[in-house]
Design an enzyme around this catalytic site. Structure first.
Site, PDB file in Angstrom:
ATOM      1  N   ASP A 135       4.126   0.987  -9.366  1.00 19.97           N
ATOM      2  CA  ASP A 135       5.394   1.733  -9.321  1.00 19.97           C
ATOM      3  C   ASP A 135       5.883   1.818  -7.880  1.00 19.97           C
ATOM      4  OD1 ASP A 135       7.545   3.332  -9.983  1.00 19.97           O
ATOM      5  OD2 ASP A 135       6.371   5.180 -10.084  1.00 19.97           O
ATOM      6  N   CYS A 162      12.605   0.256  -9.506  1.00 21.92           N
ATOM      7  CA  CYS A 162      13.644   1.295  -9.476  1.00 21.92           C
ATOM      8  C   CYS A 162      14.870   0.808  -8.701  1.00 21.92           C
ATOM      9  CB  CYS A 162      13.095   2.588  -8.893  1.00 21.92           C
ATOM     10  SG  CYS A 162      12.530   2.438  -7.200  1.00 21.92           S
ATOM     11  N   SER A 214       0.176   4.519   0.680  1.00 23.86           N
ATOM     12  CA  SER A 214       0.092   4.479   2.143  1.00 23.86           C
ATOM     13  C   SER A 214       0.281   5.869   2.746  1.00 23.86           C
ATOM     14  CB  SER A 214       1.138   3.505   2.694  1.00 23.86           C
ATOM     15  OG  SER A 214       2.398   3.808   2.150  1.00 23.86           O
TER      16      SER A 214
HETATM   17  N1  SAH Z   1       4.211   6.463  -9.088  1.00 23.87           N
HETATM   18  C1  SAH Z   1       4.642   7.635  -8.350  1.00 23.87           C
HETATM   19  C2  SAH Z   1       5.898   7.386  -7.560  1.00 23.87           C
HETATM   20  C3  SAH Z   1       5.809   6.239  -6.578  1.00 23.87           C
HETATM   21  S1  SAH Z   1       6.963   6.300  -5.286  1.00 23.87           S
HETATM   22  C4  SAH Z   1       4.796   8.809  -9.315  1.00 23.87           C
HETATM   23  O1  SAH Z   1       4.778   8.582 -10.518  1.00 23.87           O
HETATM   24  O2  SAH Z   1       4.902   9.951  -8.866  1.00 23.87           O
HETATM   25  C5  SAH Z   1       6.449   5.001  -4.263  1.00 23.87           C
HETATM   26  C6  SAH Z   1       5.219   5.302  -3.424  1.00 23.87           C
HETATM   27  O3  SAH Z   1       4.843   4.102  -2.773  1.00 23.87           O
HETATM   28  C7  SAH Z   1       5.389   6.327  -2.317  1.00 23.87           C
HETATM   29  O4  SAH Z   1       4.445   7.348  -2.488  1.00 23.87           O
HETATM   30  C8  SAH Z   1       5.104   5.545  -1.003  1.00 23.87           C
HETATM   31  O5  SAH Z   1       4.359   6.325  -0.076  1.00 23.87           O
HETATM   32  C9  SAH Z   1       4.300   4.404  -1.498  1.00 23.87           C
HETATM   33  N2  SAH Z   1       4.352   3.143  -0.733  1.00 23.87           N
HETATM   34  C10 SAH Z   1       5.440   2.481  -0.293  1.00 23.87           C
HETATM   35  N3  SAH Z   1       5.075   1.285   0.235  1.00 23.87           N
HETATM   36  C11 SAH Z   1       3.733   1.193   0.122  1.00 23.87           C
HETATM   37  C12 SAH Z   1       2.773   0.195   0.460  1.00 23.87           C
HETATM   38  N4  SAH Z   1       3.146  -0.961   0.995  1.00 23.87           N
HETATM   39  N5  SAH Z   1       1.478   0.434   0.185  1.00 23.87           N
HETATM   40  C13 SAH Z   1       1.094   1.605  -0.364  1.00 23.87           C
HETATM   41  N6  SAH Z   1       1.954   2.566  -0.747  1.00 23.87           N
HETATM   42  C14 SAH Z   1       3.256   2.360  -0.497  1.00 23.87           C
END
Ligand code: SAH
Length: 397
Positions: free
Chosen positions: A301, A341, A252
């Protein structure tokens, strides 16, 4: 000046005898003296016997966090220098000491420095101050970190929500040395990543997923991948360098995806091998499912869905929903790589949720890997609460 004394109620010394670092407000019988927040206090049991030296944190539920269980150990320069050196030595032991790489250098209770988190990005350090005790000693910690690591610069990113629970205001900025460039470039397992340590999430990069990236690389060749909650695309870079056919990143956050595009480009990935979608993951999974799209690997994730016990059920449901939707998007022989997490989510519960999601999706799966936070985020035997990241790689028929 003698230290203030924190006396515990009878029986409340038990966790300290097992070397746990936290003292809850309900355990305290009496405080003599008038310590300022973060000042070192002597903790004694109900009969006055020495238990520990701890940092006083009146605005927190955890009113004190232990620095030392040794009556003869003072909380001074030599103390912090010893702990910092030991933390560095442990990362060297892990082989996480590539000068152009990065890692978590200090992980709070696991390194016996409660409330101090330090990530290393090449020659730059990013420091998070998360407790009153670390705040109290911040200047000497910065000085000793600089001396011990030879860092070119130390930047503070103490802008996270948990500081509020300690009664600390947010704070970011340069603490020592040179301003780190934007982005800072680090390498890991043959990949390069650009990191914005000023504005990125956490300190800019998810070092805790390093081992998971290795596992994704192992299974990625020839697969089409949906990388949901991609942030700056670290799993995408890893998978594509390991021979994945195509990756769709979904997040997002538009700035995170701009950085993902930069990362993919910097690793010489051809633009027709990836797509970056700024969108809500829940909606995207449903939309792809309705469109009959299929992938050979789906990575989930998400951010922490369970912040407190109160939302355990609701958060668990969210993990299960995305796992169900993820399973439905898999081709035969496909892999679901899902993570939580949330510290309050146990590995047993996470496996059960994943199993229930598979039943709901009508697939049969077997677990081919169990994942957890990388060892530069170690878990102290004495403070098991430090374990938070868990993941499963499930292969469906
Ligand atoms: N997999 C990544 C870390 C993910 S952190 C890595 O390895 O670097 C979680 C991410 O989810 C963040 O970037 C946040 O912007 C996104 N996020 C949170 N809620 C969301 C949603 N409902 N839809 C899309 N992205 C989302």
């Amino acid at each position: 000046m003698s230290e203030s004394v924190l006396k515990l109620h009878p029986g409340r010394e038990k966790s300290l005898r097992r070397r746990h670092a936290w003292i809850f407000s309900g355990a305290v019988a009496e405080l003599s003296g008038n310590p300022v927040p973060g000042e070192t206090v002597t903790v004694v049991d109900s009969s006055g016997r020495f238990l520990a030296r701890a940092a006083w944190s009146p605005d927190s539920q955890l009113v004190a966090r232990v620095w030392s269980f040794d009556e003869n150990e003072a909380v001074d320069d030599a103390f912090f220098a010893r702990k910092i050196r030991r933390a560095i030595e442990f990362r060297r032991f892990l082989g996480y000491d590539d000068p152009e790489g990065g890692c978590r250098l200090i992980f709070s209770e696991a390194d016996e420095l409660p409330g101090l988190v330090v990530d290393r990005y090449g020659e730059f350090l990013v420091m998070q101050v998360l407790s009153a005790g670390v705040e109290f000693h911040r200047d000497r910690i910065v000085r000793l970190l600089a001396e011990t690591t030879g860092a070119g610069g130390i930047f503070e990113r103490s802008d996270v929500g948990i500081r509020a629970r300690e009664g600390l205001a947010g704070r970011t900025g340069l603490l020592y040395g040179e301003q780190p460039p934007n982005p800072v470039i680090i390498r890991e397992n043959g990949a390069r990543y650009a990191v914005d340590i000023r504005h990125g999430q956490k300190s800019g990069f998810y070092f805790d997923q390093r081992l998971s990236r290795e596992v994704v690389a192992q299974f990625a060749a020839g697969r089409s991948v949906l990388n949901a909650f991609s942030y700056t695309g670290a799993f995408a870079v890893t998978a594509l360098l390991a021979g994945a056919e195509h990756v769709i990143n979904v997040d997002s956050s538009a700035p995170a995806l701009r950085q993902a595009a930069h990362n993919l480009e910097m690793n010489h990935i051809a633009p027709d091998r990836f797509e970056n979608l700024t969108a809500d993951v829940f909606e995207t999974l449903r939309k792809f499912s309705a469109e009959g799209r299929r992938f050979d690997m789906v990575i989930l994730d998400p951010p922490k869905f369970i912040e407190s016990k109160r939302v355990l059920m609701q958060g668990s449901r969210a993990y299960q929903d995305i796992a169900r939707l993820g399973f439905r998007l898999l081709n035969p022989g496909g892999l679901l790589v899902n993570f939580s997490c949330s510290g309050l989510m146990t590995p047993e519960l996470f496996q059960k949720i994943t199993a229930d999601a598979a039943v709901e999706a009508g697939v049969h799966g077997v677990i081919c890997r169990r994942l957890e936070q990388s060892p530069d985020h170690p878990v102290s035997l004495a403070v098991p609460e430090g374990f938070y990241l868990k993941g499963l790689v499930t292969r469906i028929d």
